[in-house]
Design a protein around this motif. Structure first.
Motif, PDB file in Angstrom:
ATOM      1  N   LEU A 197       0.652  -0.792   0.161  1.00 13.10           N
ATOM      2  CA  LEU A 197      -0.431  -0.424   0.112  1.00 13.10           C
ATOM      3  C   LEU A 197       1.065   1.882   0.458  1.00 13.10           C
ATOM      4  N   GLU A 198       1.044   2.148  -1.198  1.00 14.15           N
ATOM      5  CA  GLU A 198       1.154   3.286  -1.463  1.00 14.15           C
ATOM      6  C   GLU A 198       0.380   4.456  -0.156  1.00 14.15           C
ATOM      7  N   GLY A 199       0.810   5.521   0.107  1.00  9.56           N
ATOM      8  CA  GLY A 199       0.261   6.363   1.046  1.00  9.56           C
ATOM      9  C   GLY A 199      -0.493   6.411   2.416  1.00  9.56           C
ATOM     10  N   VAL A 200       0.109   5.270   3.051  1.00 11.09           N
ATOM     11  CA  VAL A 200      -0.652   4.984   4.458  1.00 11.09           C
ATOM     12  C   VAL A 200       0.739   6.374   5.322  1.00 11.09           C
ATOM     13  N   LYS A 201      -0.029   6.771   5.952  1.00  6.67           N
ATOM     14  CA  LYS A 201       0.653   7.560   7.028  1.00  6.67           C
ATOM     15  C   LYS A 201       0.146   6.963   8.561  1.00  6.67           C
TER      16      LYS A 201
END
Length: 299
Positions: A197-201
């Motif tokens: 997953l990309e962009g998980v903060k």
């Protein structure tokens, strides 16, 4: 207890099991996982009301009692709410006797008919398939993370990931070395998949505190799952044994002391799951001997 914001429009109520609240249209709120019992559900409804929100639907990520045990209490207050769950999991939530029945293998004795294994019945329906969807007016993304349960959904809203029980906080892993699973191979695959997953903060596990370190959380979970596999393999290496004999060996190796029937059937299922993985990868063999199911190391 108040709701804690993870990001605009997504909040959670901390507890033994975390409950997530996603703000939908206006003051509507989708509730994700309702906790073990009436006590948690009562706190959840009070916190939602204090935030000026009104429940508009329930999503249960999977069918374990600690994630849907609060449904019935909430339905008494809001009988019009619809409950959604993944395939198979919706059947267990609707017919919760299936959980202890499956664990025990027959009609469960009274000791297994408690709130930890037998939640009150609530009518669940099939959730949408994985991907972007709208439930109760809330826009969310469902991610399939089977393994801990037969099927389970993680939920993503923007930069926030609620991993459900695909990932556990470090304290939960330390407290429960035999992390429950229905399929240990899938459990590992699902945890590793979350790294894509990309962009998980912010990631919130089903049990534990939020963190901004998704990679770190995945790593400690994968290490814990592999440690259990290694303990089961080591137990098999100690000589031919039945599942119950292997369970005792594994508990000894991991420092686990079981004091009630529920712990035995849950941990027995964990050992069985890892044995299946070891059988499928050719490291263990199985046979019937002396009217017992026996496991041994692959020659």
């Amino acid at each position: 207890m108040s709701l804690i914001a993870l990001a605009p429009g997504i909040l959670y109520l901390p507890g033994a099991v975390n409950s997530v609240v996603v703000v939908a249209r206006g003051a509507d709120a989708l509730l994700i996982d309702t906790g073990l019992d009436d006590s948690h559900a009562r706190k959840l409804l009070r916190a939602v009301a204090d935030a000026g929100l009104t429940p508009c639907g329930i999503l249960n990520t999977h069918s374990h009692a600690d994630h849907h045990g609060g449904n019935a209490f909430i339905l008494k207050r809001f009988p019009e709410l619809k409950i959604f769950a993944p395939p198979l999991e919706d059947a267990l939530i609707t017919h919760p006797i299936l959980e202890p029945l499956t664990l025990f293998g027959a009609r469960p004795p009274r000791e297994l008919q408690n709130k930890f294994l037998l939640a009150p019945r609530s009518p669940a329906r099939l959730a949408p398939e994985p991907g972007l969807c709208r439930i109760g007016g809330a826009d969310i993304e469902l991610i399939e993370v089977a393994g801990h349960a037969s099927l389970m959904y993680a939920v993503r809203v923007g930069e926030v990931l609620y991993a459900a029980d695909a990932l556990f906080g470090p304290e939960a892993l330390a407290k429960h070395p035999l992390t429950f699973c229905a399929d240990s191979g899938l459990q590992k695959q699902s945890a590793a998949k979350l790294l894509e997953l990309e962009g998980v903060k912010t990631v919130l596990p089903g049990h534990g505190e939020p963190t901004d370190d998704l990679a770190g959380l995945v790593a400690i979970n994968l290490a814990a799952y592999e440690r259990t596999t290694a303990a089961v393999l080591g137990a098999v290496g100690g000589g031919e044994a039945s599942i119950d004999e292997l369970l005792a060996r594994v508990c000894g190796a991991l420092g686990v002391t079981m004091t009630n029937v529920g712990a035995v059937v849950l941990n027995r299922a964990v050992v069985s799951a890892h044995l299946t993985e070891l059988l499928e990868t050719g490291r263990v063999q199985m046979k019937v001997s002396g009217n017992k199911l026996i496991f041994s190391a692959q020659a």
